[in-house]
Write an enzyme that holds these catalytic residues in place. Structure first.
Site, PDB file in Angstrom:
ATOM      1  N   GLY A   1     123.231  -5.814 -43.029  1.00 44.04           N
ATOM      2  CA  GLY A   1     122.466  -5.748 -41.781  1.00 44.04           C
ATOM      3  C   GLY A   1     121.020  -5.300 -41.971  1.00 44.04           C
ATOM      4  O   GLY A   1     120.090  -5.953 -41.525  1.00 44.04           O
TER       5      GLY A   1
ATOM      6  N   MET B   1     118.374  -2.011 -44.229  1.00 47.43           N
ATOM      7  CA  MET B   1     118.333  -0.962 -45.245  1.00 47.43           C
ATOM      8  C   MET B   1     117.255   0.062 -44.925  1.00 47.43           C
ATOM      9  O   MET B   1     116.119  -0.281 -44.643  1.00 47.43           O
ATOM     10  CB  MET B   1     118.085  -1.615 -46.619  1.00 47.43           C
ATOM     11  CG  MET B   1     117.989  -0.640 -47.763  1.00 47.43           C
ATOM     12  SD  MET B   1     119.529   0.282 -48.014  1.00 47.43           S
ATOM     13  CE  MET B   1     118.872   1.821 -48.621  1.00 47.43           C
TER      14      MET B   1
ATOM     15  N   GLU C   1     119.107   2.697 -38.739  1.00 47.36           N
ATOM     16  CA  GLU C   1     118.244   2.839 -39.924  1.00 47.36           C
ATOM     17  C   GLU C   1     117.210   3.950 -39.698  1.00 47.36           C
ATOM     18  O   GLU C   1     116.900   4.709 -40.608  1.00 47.36           O
ATOM     19  CB  GLU C   1     117.541   1.524 -40.267  1.00 47.36           C
ATOM     20  CG  GLU C   1     118.474   0.328 -40.449  1.00 47.36           C
ATOM     21  CD  GLU C   1     119.663   0.561 -41.364  1.00 47.36           C
ATOM     22  OE1 GLU C   1     119.571   1.389 -42.284  1.00 47.36           O
ATOM     23  OE2 GLU C   1     120.719  -0.081 -41.136  1.00 47.36           O
TER      24      GLU C   1
ATOM     25  N   HIS D   1     118.728   7.352 -40.251  1.00 49.34           N
ATOM     26  CA  HIS D   1     118.924   7.683 -41.673  1.00 49.34           C
ATOM     27  C   HIS D   1     117.767   8.512 -42.236  1.00 49.34           C
ATOM     28  O   HIS D   1     117.922   9.163 -43.263  1.00 49.34           O
ATOM     29  CB  HIS D   1     119.040   6.408 -42.509  1.00 49.34           C
ATOM     30  CG  HIS D   1     120.450   5.924 -42.721  1.00 49.34           C
ATOM     31  ND1 HIS D   1     121.472   6.753 -43.101  1.00 49.34           N
ATOM     32  CD2 HIS D   1     120.991   4.674 -42.651  1.00 49.34           C
ATOM     33  CE1 HIS D   1     122.590   6.035 -43.239  1.00 49.34           C
ATOM     34  NE2 HIS D   1     122.335   4.777 -42.965  1.00 49.34           N
TER      35      HIS D   1
HETATM   36  N1  B3K Z   1     122.614   1.837 -46.356  1.00 50.13           N
HETATM   37  C1  B3K Z   1     122.618   0.416 -46.126  1.00 50.13           C
HETATM   38  C2  B3K Z   1     123.777  -0.288 -46.734  1.00 50.13           C
HETATM   39  C3  B3K Z   1     123.608  -0.625 -48.157  1.00 50.13           C
HETATM   40  C4  B3K Z   1     124.734  -1.509 -48.623  1.00 50.13           C
HETATM   41  C5  B3K Z   1     124.692  -1.731 -50.092  1.00 50.13           C
HETATM   42  N2  B3K Z   1     125.709  -2.650 -50.514  1.00 50.13           N
HETATM   43  C6  B3K Z   1     122.550   0.086 -44.682  1.00 50.13           C
HETATM   44  C7  B3K Z   1     123.025   1.132 -43.746  1.00 50.13           C
HETATM   45  O1  B3K Z   1     124.157   1.548 -43.757  1.00 50.13           O
HETATM   46  O2  B3K Z   1     122.238   1.596 -42.986  1.00 50.13           O
HETATM   47 ZN    ZN Z   2     123.762   3.325 -42.730  1.00 50.14          ZN
END
Ligand code: B3K
Ligand code: ZN
Length: 881
Positions: free
Chosen positions: A272, A274, A309, A312
């Site tokens: 989706g 990053m 995102e 995060h």
């Molecule tokens: N942290 C990324 C996901 C990465 C997947 C790698 N195979 C997106 C998310 O969870 O926000």
């Molecule tokens: Zn995530």
């Protein structure tokens, strides 16, 4: 044998090995700064990496750096050419190093050849990166592990006319022109970070700029980069970003920390989006929207993913994971945060229902299948295989349970303590729970078992009412079945939020001023007694789905109907409707197998009728009440799954509901079919949702009328939601107009891949027995591209996941079809292949004939000489069952 030899031995082992959480050791070396220079060229990009390295271990050990698909051109230590190293299969071993030194590594990589979309690759004409989980090692040799945090500076050099925008993490510090039409831009990220958060983008874009003033008064520049010509589709993502920033300040007291926040949308992306520090890279699906091309669900999805995102930045980036086994530390928590964001902005109940549907339709199956793992897995072969519904969605449920046990105020105190204690560090799930416990004083020691125990717990509830003593007893028994990874199960700490309804449907006060109570179920069997209960009550159990469990209580139809009408919790009302449907689904499967008649009793129809005509219920909730357990979800209700019977019975019941409530569906359709200017706001979204749901029910039984409505709706609608709603009805009912309206849509939208994805999904989920030959012909469609993960998910993924009855065709054609695609994909994009394989490894209680066919296909994969580790892990685990 030296340590280096043993390392070499290990990597040349034939079969991929599992890594274990229990083997975690801190790194022998740390890296405090890394200065990167990228000289971008399609097939030969040069990467220079100069790191300041410190040895932290007492003994002098070689330095192992991960690296994959790299060509090393030179290696220097403190500026001097250095040759005491060995290249091994998954990296480089460097010997006899000083305790502190500058390491310069020069490598060459081939972004164009990189079809795995991990590391540096090309999406269309732009360069972009994806480094989580272990993609940075495809850029340079590095200590590519999340507990090594370094300050990154990045200089990007590229052709100026082709790549006017050169982006990386942090703040831009320099730029300038170079010879041969090239230019450079330099970036510095002041926050130390693990390599998985590194990002680089180079391309030519349209840019939407805006700004956000944080609550402490800092002005942050916001920039959204999209392919040229897409600027008219960026407004919603930008609004969502600003809402996210504001919400995180208000609800979590967390503020943004850099001067700029950038989001880039690309078309070729494995998932989706990053959360790279300051430079998010998004699948364009989660950025681009206008009323003509995006549905209401797209609008909501964009808001949720933009939020996720962004959130995060604190839960993931400022505080990151010590090791990848701790993935749920950031993902479970961030999913919880994005769910709360969507719930605060929209309807809490409707969001809750959607999340529970995902758990029941997919996560429960994962937790009972060969890949079953706790939210903190204990062993992993390929990390990319663990970005699962369990880590994300069940992980979020675990955070939600803590929230339920602590309450909002104490939960926020826990968050505050977590941030104070661990800002700038790489930590564990235990650290998070400790902060929650320390701040709240609530004992979470038993609760922590949720982190190490896999499987969906079952909770059996019985009750007893004593009219003499006016006491009511609820007895809970919990049991978790053994899972593939773990045989022995222990009792868990399960919060059970309950409400008791009296004979008139009023809720009984359970504490002064309170009509609900959260029971802490901590033992295998436990009884709770309620005093002063004057009549036998109806219990509403697991209000708001207070724990990710399967629960059973022998409700009568009348009791379920009472809950549907009177529970104060809308989720409980919805859930009672689901239970009523499930009850008759199970009964009808039995009836069908016994050659008896299937039924949907009048009391059921009447109950749902009163929902459909309700003037007070949110139309979106009404629509959810009529979204009955899917075929995938239905399988979770049986000890032995009969794919064909479930499909038949479910179809029968839906048709019966359509027939019995036909007039009301027509009335509902017409009542909500008022054309006005499109607004993706919560009220209008709800109305469109109910209207299109009604249309889909009409299409099941009155093809002529549905055909008319569908054709008219398409001719007059001003938005994609209604256009797609009509197509969906045509598809479900296989209406006479279907071929024409599908072709018209194709002719209108064939140049827009994202829109065509919706069309591919419809084609793949067509309820027709020749769907497979149809899908095969679509590989040649002008809008299809086998290399684009979105297209693949829409055609191949949607068939296997949503057309599951035909995927599980007893002739094995569905299994063979999927396997053929996986074979093509294996060497090119194993990560996407490994996602698509899911329904082929979940034998979960299917019949022996189907399991045999599925295993034959898995063996075909296993025989591939170059089977990727991603697939190898899943195939071997499935075959071992
Ligand atoms: N942290 C990324 C996901 C990465 C997947 C790698 N195979 C997106 C998310 O969870 O926000
Ligand atoms: Zn995530």
């Amino acid at each position: 044998m030296s340590q280096t030899d043993s390392l070499v031995e290990e990597v040349v082992e034939k079969n991929p090995q599992e890594k274990h959480l229990s083997d975690y050791r801190p790194s022998d070396y740390t890296i405090s700064t890394i200065d990167l220079v990228f000289d971008l060229f399609d097939e030969k990009t040069k990467v220079q990496a100069i790191s300041q390295v410190e040895r932290v271990s007492e003994s002098v050990t070689p330095l192992f750096l991960f690296g994959e698909a790299l060509t090393l051109t030179s290696l220097l230590v403190d500026g001097v050419n250095f040759t005491d190293y060995q290249l091994v299969e998954d990296g480089i071993v460097i010997n006899n190093l000083p305790a502190s030194f500058k390491l310069e590594i020069n490598t060459e990589i081939d972004p164009v050849k990189n079809q795995a979309f991990e590391g540096l690759y090309k999406s269309g004409s732009a360069f972009c990166t994806q480094c989580e989980a272990e993609g940075f090692r495809r850029i340079t040799y590095y200590l590519d592990r999340p507990d090594v945090l370094a300050k990154f500076s990045t200089k990007v050099i590229a052709d100026k006319s082709l790549y006017p925008f050169l982006l990386s993490n942090g703040n831009q510090v320099d730029q300038g022109d170079l010879e041969n039409g090239r230019h450079f831009v330099s970036w510095v990220d002041p926050f130390p970070k693990p390599a998985y958060l590194f990002a680089l983008v180079a391309g030519d874009f349209d840019v939407l700029e805006d700004n956000f003033v944080t609550k402490s008064g800092r002005d942050v520049k916001l920039a959204l980069f999209v392919d040229k010509g897409n600027l008219d589709k960026t407004q919603h993502a930008m609004v969502s970003l600003k809402k996210s920033m504001k919400w995180d300040e208000e609800r979590f007291n967390l503020e943004y920390d850099l001067d700029i926040y950038m989001v880039v949308a690309v078309d070729f992306f494995n998932m989706g989006a990053m959360e790279n520090k300051g430079l998010n890279i998004f699948n364009s699906k989660y950025v681009l929207a206008n009323p003509q091309s995006a549905t209401d669900q797209d609008y909501l999805g964009i808001e949720a993913v933009i939020g996720h995102e962004y959130f995060h930045n604190w839960t993931g980036n400022r505080i990151t994971c010590r090791d990848w086994f701790q993935l749920s530390l950031k993902e479970g928590l961030t999913v919880f945060r994005d769910q709360e964001f969507s719930s605060d902005l929209g309807s809490r109940s409707v969001n809750r229902i959607a999340n529970v549907m995902t758990l029941r339709d997919h996560q429960f199956a994962e937790d009972a299948g060969p890949m079953s793992h706790p939210i903190r897995p204990e062993s992993v072969m390929e990390m990319n295989n663990f970005y699962t519904l369990t880590v994300y969605e069940k992980g979020s449920e675990v955070i939600r349970m803590m929230h339920t046990l602590l309450g909002e105020e104490k939960f926020q105190q826990g968050m505050q303590l977590y941030v104070e204690r661990f800002d700038g560090q790489a930590v564990t799930c235990d650290d998070f729970v400790a902060a929650m416990q320390d701040a709240s004083g609530v004992d979470l020691s038993l609760f922590k078992r949720w982190y190490s125990q896999s499987g969906t717990p079952q909770v059996f509830v019985t009750d007893h009412y004593n009219s003499d003593s006016q006491t009511y007893q609820l007895t809970f028994k919990q049991k978790t079945l053994p899972t593939a990874n773990q045989k022995k199960k222990l009792p868990l700490h399960i919060p059970v939020d309950i409400e008791l309804l009296d004979v008139n449907g009023n809720s009984i006060e359970l504490a002064p001023g309170k009509t609900n109570r959260v029971l802490s179920l901590t033992q295998k069997e436990q009884t709770f007694v309620f005093e002063k209960i004057t009549t036998r009550p109806v219990p509403c159990l697991f209000r708001g789905f207070s724990a990710p469990v399967k629960y059973q209580y022998s409700y009568t139809d009348e009791q379920l109907l009472d809950i549907m009408s009177f529970a104060t919790d809308e989720f409980s009302r919805w859930d009672a409707g689901q239970s009523l449907f499930n009850k008759y689904l199970i009964q009808n499967v039995k009836a069908l197998n016994a050659g008896k008649e299937m039924t949907v009793p009048i009391i059921f129809i009447d109950g749902f009728k009163s929902i459909l005509v309700s003037e007070t219920l949110d139309p979106s909730l009404i629509s959810d009440m009529f979204t009955f357990t899917s075929e995938n979800g239905a399988r979770e209700l049986f000890d032995q799954v009969d794919v064909d019977a479930i499909n038949k019975v479910r179809g029968f019941m839906l048709n019966e509901i359509s027939t019995q409530l036909h007039e009301l569906f027509v009335d509902t359709y017409l009542r909500h079919n008022q054309l006005k200017a499109y607004q993706p706001d919560i009220d209008d979204i709800a109305k469109r949702k109910l209207k299109n749901l009604a249309l889909s029910f009409i299409a099941r039984v009155d093809k002529e009328l549905a055909d008319k409505y569908v054709t008219e709706q398409i001719a007059s609608c001003n938005n994609m939601t209604d256009h797609l709603g009509a197509l969906n009805a045509a598809n479900i009912g296989l209406l006479p107009c279907r071929a024409t309206v599908m072709q018209d849509f194709d002719d209108k939208w064939f140049e827009n891949g994202l829109v065509m994805d919706k069309w591919f999904v419809l084609q793949a989920s067509m309820p027709s027995d020749d769907v497979l030959s149809h899908i095969e012909s679509l590989f040649e469609h002008r809008s299809f591209d086998f290399n684009n993960p979105n297209r693949l998910r829409s055609l191949v993924g949607a068939f296997a996941q949503t057309n599951s009855y035909r995927f599980h065709n007893i002739d094995g054609s569905g299994y063979k079809f999927l396997t053929d695609q996986l074979i093509k994909l294996n060497s090119q994009n194993p990560q996407v292949a490994s996602r698509l394989i899911t329904p082929l490894i979940q034998f979960n209680r299917l019949d022996a004939a189907r399991i045999k066919l599925m295993k034959a296909e898995l063996n075909r994969l296993l025989a591939l000489p170059d089977l990727a580790v991603d697939l190898y892990e899943k195939v071997t685990k499935a075959l071992a069952q």
